[in-house]
Design an enzyme around this catalytic site. Structure first.
Site, short mmCIF file in Angstrom:
data_model
loop_
_atom_site.label_atom_id
_atom_site.label_comp_id
_atom_site.label_asym_id
_atom_site.label_seq_id
_atom_site.Cartn_x
_atom_site.Cartn_y
_atom_site.Cartn_z
N GLU A 111 0.73 -1.29 0.04
CA GLU A 111 0.06 0.04 0.11
C GLU A 111 0.96 1.10 -0.04
OE1 GLU A 111 -4.06 -1.43 2.01
OE2 GLU A 111 -2.45 -0.77 3.39
N GLU A 131 -3.57 -10.12 4.08
CA GLU A 131 -4.54 -9.44 5.00
C GLU A 131 -5.52 -10.72 5.19
OE1 GLU A 131 -2.35 -5.61 4.12
OE2 GLU A 131 -2.89 -7.61 3.07
#
Length: 260
Positions: A111, A131
């Site tokens: 990210e 995740e």
């Protein structure tokens, strides 16, 4: 935090190195420190370009520090002025940022890379959004990645957590260049120097237009440009640099950019 986030300033270039062995994972304190670093970069008129990389040969950044989270470092805590990693939510960052991916780039690390403007990667770099396996959502990646690469590839990464090698990442378009590991930082600095020599007001206008146009129709964005409703565009069109660019072209010489 100087031992965990190292910076080096050379001319108009700022190098930011995440140095948290062994995975360069980011906890709340580290994220807040990065936010201050990138805020100061944004606000310093003498800095033109930033490079962000990891300290080890194995990891760029493994993202959120799950060990810290398990010991009570709140996942939804105060990440600092720029959001997670200092870049995700930093307002008005109108300067180029390069990421030099020197190894594993996953979760929040990916990210952070997606929040930069240019991504260079070593030949051994790998990418993933794992995740899903820890019962949480890659929030920024869920917003950004389907807009950067084909939808079904982005959903594959988000839903399965599978790993991409650097060649697949390059094929899908979210890596600009693949380099031998020993050439990665040299190339990052070479690119940073090129950008440092360019017109900062134009870069600022490009970044604001791209950022704001993402949620607009084409015509709405074009109208805002022509009516000088973007602050950076208005400043550019009233600047000495705008005149300097035209003069330099007419006089067949290299322009001298002053950022004003």
């Amino acid at each position: 935090m100087s031992d965990q986030i190292r910076t080096r300033r050379d001319g108009g270039v700022l190098e930011v190195v995440i140095d948290r062995p062994k995975a360069n994972a980011i906890d709340l304190a580290t994220s807040r420190a990065m936010g201050l670093i990138f805020r100061d970069f944004r606000d310093d008129p003498d800095l033109r370009v930033a490079i962000v990389t990891g300290a080890s040969e194995k990891f760029f950044c493994a993202g959120w520090d799950l060990k810290a989270a398990a010991s009570g470092d709140a996942v939804d805590g105060d990440y600092g002025v720029g959001g997670f990693g200092g870049l995700q939510e930093l307002r008005d960052l109108n300067k180029p940022v390069i990421s030099a991916i020197n190894g594993i780039c996953c979760g929040g690390g990916l990210e952070i890379a997606l929040a930069t403007d240019l991504i260079l990667a070593a030949e051994h770099a790998t990418f993933a959004l794992p995740e899903i396996r820890s019962g949480t959502v890659a929030d920024a990646a869920s917003i950004k990645l389907p807009k950067r690469i084909p939808y079904h590839i982005a959903m594959d990464m988000l839903l399965t957590g599978r790993w991409l090698d650097v060649h697949e990442a390059h094929r899908w378009g979210f890596v600009n260049e693949i380099l031998p590991a020993q050439r990665l930082m040299a190339r990052a600095w070479e690119l940073a120097r090129l950008l440092e020599s360019g017109p900062p007001l134009v870069y600022a206008a490009i970044k604001e237009i791209v950022r704001e146009a993402e949620g607009s129709t084409f015509q709405t964005a074009m109208n805002k440009i022509t009516k000088r409703q973007f602050a950076t565009v208005d400043r550019l069109y009233s600047s000495e640099d705008q005149l300097e660019g035209a003069r330099a072209f007419a006089e067949k010489r290299s322009p001298i950019w002053k950022g004003r």
